[in-house]
Motif scaffolding. Structure first.
Motif, short mmCIF file in Angstrom:
data_model
loop_
_atom_site.label_atom_id
_atom_site.label_comp_id
_atom_site.label_asym_id
_atom_site.label_seq_id
_atom_site.Cartn_x
_atom_site.Cartn_y
_atom_site.Cartn_z
N THR A 230 -5.14 27.91 -16.40
CA THR A 230 -5.30 28.23 -17.83
C THR A 230 -4.54 29.51 -18.12
O THR A 230 -4.39 30.38 -17.26
CB THR A 230 -6.78 28.40 -18.22
N GLY B 203 -8.19 29.29 -13.81
CA GLY B 203 -8.17 27.87 -13.44
C GLY B 203 -9.37 27.54 -12.59
O GLY B 203 -9.91 28.40 -11.89
N ALA C 48 -9.61 22.63 -15.67
CA ALA C 48 -8.14 22.63 -15.69
C ALA C 48 -7.59 23.23 -14.41
O ALA C 48 -8.21 24.10 -13.79
CB ALA C 48 -7.62 23.40 -16.90
N HIS D 177 -15.36 22.79 -22.51
CA HIS D 177 -14.46 23.95 -22.60
C HIS D 177 -15.27 25.23 -22.67
O HIS D 177 -16.49 25.20 -22.81
CB HIS D 177 -13.55 23.81 -23.83
N THR E 34 -0.62 19.28 -20.69
CA THR E 34 -1.46 20.43 -21.02
C THR E 34 -2.21 20.18 -22.32
O THR E 34 -1.89 19.26 -23.06
CB THR E 34 -0.62 21.71 -21.20
N LEU F 163 -10.51 27.16 -23.67
CA LEU F 163 -9.82 26.67 -22.48
C LEU F 163 -10.60 25.49 -21.92
O LEU F 163 -11.84 25.50 -21.92
CB LEU F 163 -9.71 27.78 -21.43
N SER G 191 -4.09 24.89 -21.23
CA SER G 191 -4.83 24.41 -20.07
C SER G 191 -4.03 23.30 -19.40
O SER G 191 -3.70 22.29 -20.05
CB SER G 191 -6.20 23.86 -20.50
#
Length: 162
Positions: free
Chosen positions: A115, A141, A112, A98, A19, A108, A69
């Motif tokens: 999140t 996400g 990913a 991000h 992460t 975030l 994330s």
């Protein structure tokens, strides 16, 4: 007494997800972390272990909120960059795509798998780290079908076909 190298070797055999933990602010902070776990569904709660010497440690405790994330397998360069010791303290996220989370405004990572936007509710110093307990205020996400990035035997890995 347990030998530190023997302990390190044994712990390396425990596969974990990878992460990125982020903290908002005038100069956002970020770091790669694999010591993250779900604590509770009611209320939704995560724990994150932060090294006390890491820049993100004090920032997270002072800010009181953080983002987590969960990285996809193709995001290994992001993990490697944010795990680099001695990287510049300013602009850590400049090379990482991000966005700001819609609930708490924490950074975030784009793409990913999942999140989490979290508020810190407790912090417990243990040896060289602090176990940060945080209630989840927002979940999201971008890539639910992607494979996860894993950490095993001191190296990044993906899932084996199976």
């Amino acid at each position: 007494m347990t030998d530190p190298q023997e302990y390190r070797s044994a712990v390396a055999r425990f596969a974990t997800g990878v992460t990125v933990v982020t903290v908002p602010g005038r100069h956002p902070h970020a770091m790669t972390a694999n010591a993250v776990a779900s604590v509770s569904l009611e209320p939704p709660t995560l724990l994150v272990c932060l090294e006390q010497d890491a820049r993100v440690h004090d920032a997270a405790l002072e800010e009181g909120r953080l983002g987590v994330s969960v990285l996809a397998a193709d995001q290994q360069p992001v993990a490697a960059w944010l795990a680099t010791r001695g990287r510049p303290s300013l602009g850590q996220l400049d090379r990482v795509p991000h966005h700001s989370g819609p609930v708490l405004g924490v950074p975030l990572v784009d793409g990913a798998l999942a999140t989490f936007e979290c508020e810190v509710v407790a912090a417990h110093p243990v040896a060289t780290h602090t176990v940060v307990v945080a209630e989840v205020r927002g979940v999201g996400g971008d890539a639910p079908a992607a494979d996860p990035l894993l950490w095993f035997a001191s190296a990044y890995r993906g899932l084996s076909p199976g």
